[in-house]
Write an enzyme that holds these catalytic residues in place. Structure first.
Site, PDB file in Angstrom:
ATOM      1  N   ASP A 118       0.803  -1.214   0.000  1.00 30.32           N
ATOM      2  CA  ASP A 118       0.000   0.000   0.000  1.00 30.32           C
ATOM      3  C   ASP A 118       0.841   1.271   0.000  1.00 30.32           C
ATOM      4  OD1 ASP A 118      -2.471  -0.996  -0.182  1.00 30.32           O
ATOM      5  OD2 ASP A 118      -2.863  -1.093   1.972  1.00 30.32           O
ATOM      6  N   HIS A 146      26.496   7.082 -14.299  1.00 27.19           N
ATOM      7  CA  HIS A 146      25.289   7.156 -13.456  1.00 27.19           C
ATOM      8  C   HIS A 146      25.543   6.566 -12.075  1.00 27.19           C
ATOM      9  CE1 HIS A 146      22.570   7.559 -17.261  1.00 27.19           C
ATOM     10  NE2 HIS A 146      23.298   8.623 -17.014  1.00 27.19           N
ATOM     11  N   ASP A 165      27.033  15.700  -9.907  1.00 24.12           N
ATOM     12  CA  ASP A 165      26.017  16.012 -10.915  1.00 24.12           C
ATOM     13  C   ASP A 165      24.690  16.016 -10.175  1.00 24.12           C
ATOM     14  OD1 ASP A 165      24.235  16.156 -13.016  1.00 24.12           O
ATOM     15  OD2 ASP A 165      25.188  14.584 -14.222  1.00 24.12           O
ATOM     16  N   ASP A 186      20.160  21.150 -13.898  1.00 21.92           N
ATOM     17  CA  ASP A 186      21.032  19.994 -14.145  1.00 21.92           C
ATOM     18  C   ASP A 186      22.470  20.517 -14.236  1.00 21.92           C
ATOM     19  OD1 ASP A 186      22.186  17.634 -14.931  1.00 21.92           O
ATOM     20  OD2 ASP A 186      21.105  17.468 -16.845  1.00 21.92           O
ATOM     21  N   HIS A 239      29.213   9.877 -24.200  1.00 17.59           N
ATOM     22  CA  HIS A 239      27.853  10.446 -24.238  1.00 17.59           C
ATOM     23  C   HIS A 239      27.832  11.711 -25.084  1.00 17.59           C
ATOM     24  CE1 HIS A 239      28.908  13.604 -21.262  1.00 17.59           C
ATOM     25  NE2 HIS A 239      29.548  12.666 -20.585  1.00 17.59           N
ATOM     26  N   HIS A 269      21.540  18.116 -23.825  1.00 19.89           N
ATOM     27  CA  HIS A 269      20.142  17.743 -24.083  1.00 19.89           C
ATOM     28  C   HIS A 269      19.266  18.930 -23.745  1.00 19.89           C
ATOM     29  CE1 HIS A 269      19.818  17.242 -19.685  1.00 19.89           C
ATOM     30  NE2 HIS A 269      20.986  16.631 -19.749  1.00 19.89           N
ATOM     31  N   HIS A 289      15.640  15.434 -19.280  1.00 21.44           N
ATOM     32  CA  HIS A 289      15.927  15.246 -20.709  1.00 21.44           C
ATOM     33  C   HIS A 289      14.634  15.665 -21.399  1.00 21.44           C
ATOM     34  CE1 HIS A 289      19.310  12.131 -19.821  1.00 21.44           C
ATOM     35  NE2 HIS A 289      19.558  13.318 -19.355  1.00 21.44           N
ATOM     36  N   GLU A 347      27.587  19.713 -21.495  1.00 22.45           N
ATOM     37  CA  GLU A 347      28.196  18.872 -20.472  1.00 22.45           C
ATOM     38  C   GLU A 347      29.224  17.864 -21.000  1.00 22.45           C
ATOM     39  OE1 GLU A 347      25.488  15.843 -18.883  1.00 22.45           O
ATOM     40  OE2 GLU A 347      23.864  16.813 -19.939  1.00 22.45           O
ATOM     41  N   TYR A 396      36.536  10.441 -19.251  1.00 16.63           N
ATOM     42  CA  TYR A 396      36.470   9.417 -18.214  1.00 16.63           C
ATOM     43  C   TYR A 396      37.523   8.361 -18.520  1.00 16.63           C
ATOM     44  CZ  TYR A 396      32.011  11.821 -18.288  1.00 16.63           C
ATOM     45  OH  TYR A 396      31.050  12.803 -18.318  1.00 16.63           O
ATOM     46  N   ARG A 399      33.537  15.905 -15.577  1.00 16.48           N
ATOM     47  CA  ARG A 399      32.451  16.441 -16.400  1.00 16.48           C
ATOM     48  C   ARG A 399      32.132  17.832 -15.858  1.00 16.48           C
ATOM     49  NH1 ARG A 399      29.271  12.597 -16.161  1.00 16.48           N
ATOM     50  NH2 ARG A 399      27.724  13.086 -14.576  1.00 16.48           N
ATOM     51  N   GLU A 401      29.084  20.699 -16.406  1.00 20.52           N
ATOM     52  CA  GLU A 401      27.766  20.850 -17.044  1.00 20.52           C
ATOM     53  C   GLU A 401      27.096  22.145 -16.616  1.00 20.52           C
ATOM     54  OE1 GLU A 401      24.844  17.872 -15.839  1.00 20.52           O
ATOM     55  OE2 GLU A 401      23.674  18.275 -17.645  1.00 20.52           O
TER      56      GLU A 401
HETATM   57  N1  GLY Z   1      22.099  14.339 -14.761  1.00 22.22           N
HETATM   58  C1  GLY Z   1      21.566  13.826 -15.948  1.00 22.22           C
HETATM   59  C2  GLY Z   1      22.230  14.381 -17.106  1.00 22.22           C
HETATM   60  O1  GLY Z   1      23.207  15.100 -16.972  1.00 22.22           O
HETATM   61  O2  GLY Z   1      21.824  14.188 -18.204  1.00 22.22           O
HETATM   62 MN    MN Z   2      23.640  16.232 -15.183  1.00 27.85          MN
HETATM   63 MN    MN Z   3      22.467  16.712 -18.237  1.00 25.27          MN
END
Ligand code: GLY
Ligand code: MN
Ligand code: MN
Length: 437
Positions: A36, A240, A257, A268, A347, A351, A358, A381, A385, A409, A411
């Site tokens: 529940d 991730h 991040d 983000d 990557h 986005h 996203h 971003e 790596y 990274r 961003e």
């Molecule tokens: N934190 C998700 C991305 O950077 O796309």
């Molecule tokens: Mn991010």
């Molecule tokens: Mn992002």
């Protein structure tokens, strides 16, 4: 604050585009964690964008050709004995008063009432969703109307996705949306700046996460826009990584991040800095390459530029940097074309950002990339790596151990303006000197 007049304007804009068709939008369902216990409710972004209505088990119908009811809401009716468990419901009457529906019904009457909004429509606009039983409901109504089509000579002859029309609208942020986004950004900027001061060797990643998310919630954000990534040492090479349970060490980089969700609008942001306030020479070298890639990429976020340009720019800078270090070798054009850099950069560089992290909206129309225009919001971003298991592609140089365990990274969230762009997240520093303070 998004005013109800804005939701109405959005519906009018959509209705003008679908002509004599009927569009159907389904709210998000109640998400069950187990038994529940439910997850916090999160409305479907398309549904929210058009209605501002924040409850589950609802359906919105837009029928521009209907004489009286162009906007209809089906909602959960008031039921005090249920509301005492799951919270207040708007109910049928207030759905009209507060949300501007021309007509509203209890959701239990959907099957009975829906046909009258479909039988004169040319098409049904509906995006098939994860809720298969609701997909079946729409298809069943369509099927029934097609069976009786000969008797009327009217009715929807096709189901068409709402995405191309609606997501094109969502791509350009309104002033009211930007206000929400700036608020999400301001909170997230404060959280990052605090996190950088708070992190030091000996602390655990989850302590930093807790500080960040405390700031989010304290300022009225609903929480993280996505699971916060607080990745120290070699964890920074896992895109991730969300366990956030490692104790940070003197010579670690820390990649954070994290961004909050405020009124459903998201920030983000990623920053990477040395936990012990001093980059090792290798960390600094990699950081400087990523920073240049990011700055050069941001410079390409200009109205009229095709979407891919900032990604291509970032890739070139990253590849040049890796070639200078002897981590890639050969002809630069071939390395880029054949994506030989991918073990280090796997990557894309950004986005769309908005109601979804996203966010909705296409990147490409066939062969042509989307051209940036004022009101678009994009993340930039790039990263590099070099994990403990990273292997070069065949024919490329072996990776010297001194580079391993370094993940960087950076961003930012970049808004397209009439004259260029605005880096909304500029309040979080990123120069080498500032990362070492
Ligand atoms: N934190 C998700 C991305 O950077 O796309
Ligand atoms: Mn991010
Ligand atoms: Mn992002």
């Amino acid at each position: 604050m998004i005013l109800y007049t804005e939701y109405k304007e959005r519906r009018e804009q959509l209705m003008a585009k679908i002509g004599s068709s009927t569009a159907i939008f389904r709210s998000a369902p109640v998400a069950v964690m187990h038994n529940d216990v439910e997850y916090a409710f999160r409305q479907d972004s398309d549904f929210y964008y058009l209605t501002g209505f924040n409850e589950p088990e609802a359906v919105a119908v837009l029928a521009p050709h209907h004489e009286e009811h162009r906007f209809v809401l089906f909602v959960q009716p008031k039921e005090p004995e249920k509301e005492v468990w799951t919270g207040y419901r708007t109910g049928v009457e207030a759905a009209k008063e507060k949300y501007g529906a021309d007509e509203a019904y209890p959701i239990t009457e959907l099957d009975e009432k829906l046909p009258k909004y479909l039988e004169k429509a040319d098409r049904i606009y509906y995006q098939l969703g994860r809720d298969r039983s609701f997909n079946d409901t729409v298809i069943r109504h369509w099927q029934q109307l097609m069976a009786t089509y000969p008797k009327r000579g009217t009715g929807p002859v096709a189901i068409e996705s709402t995405n191309p029309v609606l997501h094109t609208m969502r791509l350009v942020k309104s002033a009211a949306e930007l206000e929400m986004l700036r608020k999400a950004v301001a909170i997230s900027v404060e959280a990052h700046n605090h996190a950088r001061e708070f992190a030091h060797p000996g602390r655990y990643e989850y302590e930093v996460q807790a500080e960040i998310e405390h700031i989010f919630r304290r300022h009225g954000a609903t929480g993280p826009a996505y699971p916060s990534i607080v990745a120290s040492g070699a964890n920074s090479c896992i895109l991730h990584y969300i366990e956030n349970d490692r104790q940070m060490q003197e010579n670690d980089l820390l990649l954070i991040d994290a961004g909050c969700s405020y009124g459903y609008y998201n920030a983000d942001i990623t920053r990477t800095f040395p936990v012990g306030k001093t980059f090792t020479p290798e960390q600094k070298t990699i950081y400087e390459i990523v920073l240049k890639a990011q700055q050069d990429a941001i410079a390409q976020v200009q109205p009229g530029n095709p979407y891919n340009l900032f990604h291509d720019t970032a890739v070139r800078v990253l590849v040049e940097g890796l070639m200078d270090l002897g981590l890639l070798a050969g002809d630069i054009e071939e390395i880029i074309k054949e994506e030989k850099y991918k073990p280090f950069y796997m990557h894309r560089t950004g986005h769309w950002l908005g109601l979804d992290v996203h966010d909705a909206g296409v990147y490409k129309h066939g062969e042509n990339w989307q051209l940036f225009q004022p009101g678009h919001l994009v993340t930039v971003e790039p990263g590099l790596y070099i994990g403990s298991d990273t292997q070069p592609v065949e024919g490329q140089p072996a990776i010297d151990d001194r580079w391993r365990g370094i993940g960087v990274r950076i961003e930012d969230d970049v808004l397209l303006t009439e004259s260029g762009h605005e880096v909304l997240t500029a309040g979080v520093p990123k120069s080498v000197a500032e990362m070492e303070q």
